[in-house]
Design an enzyme around this catalytic site. Structure first.
Site, PDB file in Angstrom:
ATOM      1  CB  VAL A  46      21.036  40.951  27.566  1.00  0.00           C
ATOM      2  CG1 VAL A  46      21.072  42.547  28.365  1.00  0.00           C
ATOM      3  CG2 VAL A  46      19.087  41.474  27.716  1.00  0.00           C
ATOM      4  CB  CYS A  47      24.924  39.376  23.358  1.00  0.00           C
ATOM      5  SG  CYS A  47      24.375  38.116  24.786  1.00  0.00           S
ATOM      6  N   PRO A  48      24.664  42.576  22.334  1.00  0.00           N
ATOM      7  CG  PRO A  48      22.875  43.005  20.544  1.00  0.00           C
ATOM      8  CD  PRO A  48      22.637  42.222  22.063  1.00  0.00           C
ATOM      9  CD  GLU A  50      26.044  42.007  28.916  1.00  0.00           C
ATOM     10  OE1 GLU A  50      26.012  41.923  29.816  1.00  0.00           O
ATOM     11  OE2 GLU A  50      26.241  41.600  28.293  1.00  0.00           O
ATOM     12  CG  LEU A  51      28.874  42.685  23.480  1.00  0.00           C
ATOM     13  CD1 LEU A  51      28.904  41.593  22.231  1.00  0.00           C
ATOM     14  CD2 LEU A  51      30.533  41.994  24.719  1.00  0.00           C
TER      15      LEU A  51
END
EC number: 1.11.1.26
Length: 187
Positions: A46-48, A50-51
């Site tokens: 999920v992190c990439p 969002e970033l």
């Protein structure tokens, strides 16, 4: 205890930013609007997304005088490796702060100590260094940069217009409210 309207606590950290390692402290987050965007870990799922979403909206934040700082408990070296190896993360122009000592995550009360990672925490800090927005979501729930941008615009408006507040779904240019005894029970 709520972090709303509290001043950011001292920290020292190294970030990967625009091809360089830079040292940052809490002083770097003052004097302008800042978004501190915690995420669990580099090289995840999920992190990439969002970033990358933040990177794609970065110019809109910069036009408002807002600097974005992403933070994870990974090192600045890991941030560079991720930036160099991922098309999504390669778009990032904002500082990616490493917090391997957990100091910043503890300061913002988002550390998941048993995992050595941070919750998905979003903090909007005004030019005085005070936290105006706090949002913490579960690990599997990604955030939306456009919604964050709307909230930042509302925070700007309220900061610059004492005595006015922004109602639900407020967008730039919409009417605001001026709380008073005359408004009680009228909304």
């Amino acid at each position: 205890m709520s972090l709303i309207n509290t001043e950011i606590k001292p920290f020292q950290a190294t970030a990967y930013s625009k091809g360089q390692f830079v040292d940052l402290t809490e002083a770097d987050l003052k004097g302008h609007w800042s978004v501190v965007f915690f995420y669990p870990a580099d090289f995840t799922f999920v992190c990439p997304t969002e970033l990358e979403d933040l990177a794609e909206h970065y110019d809109a934040f910069k036009q408002l005088g807002v600097e974005i700082y992403s933070v994870s408990t990974d090192t600045h070296f890991t941030h560079k490796a991720w930036h160099d190896s991922s098309d999504a993360i390669g778009k990032i122009q904002y500082p990616m702060i490493g917090d391997p000592t957990w100091r910043i995550a503890k300061n913002f009360d988002v550390l998941i100590e048993a995992e050595g990672m941070a919750d998905r925490g979003t903090f909007v800090i005004d030019p005085d260094g005070k936290i105006q927005i706090v949002e913490i979501t579960a690990g599997g729930i990604g955030r939306d940069a456009q919604e964050l941008l709307r909230k930042v615009k509302a925070a700007h408006y309220v900061y610059n217009h004492p005595g006015e507040v922004c109602p639900a779904k407020w967008k730039e240019g919409d009417s605001t409210l001026a709380p008073s005894i005359d408004l009680v029970g009228k909304i």
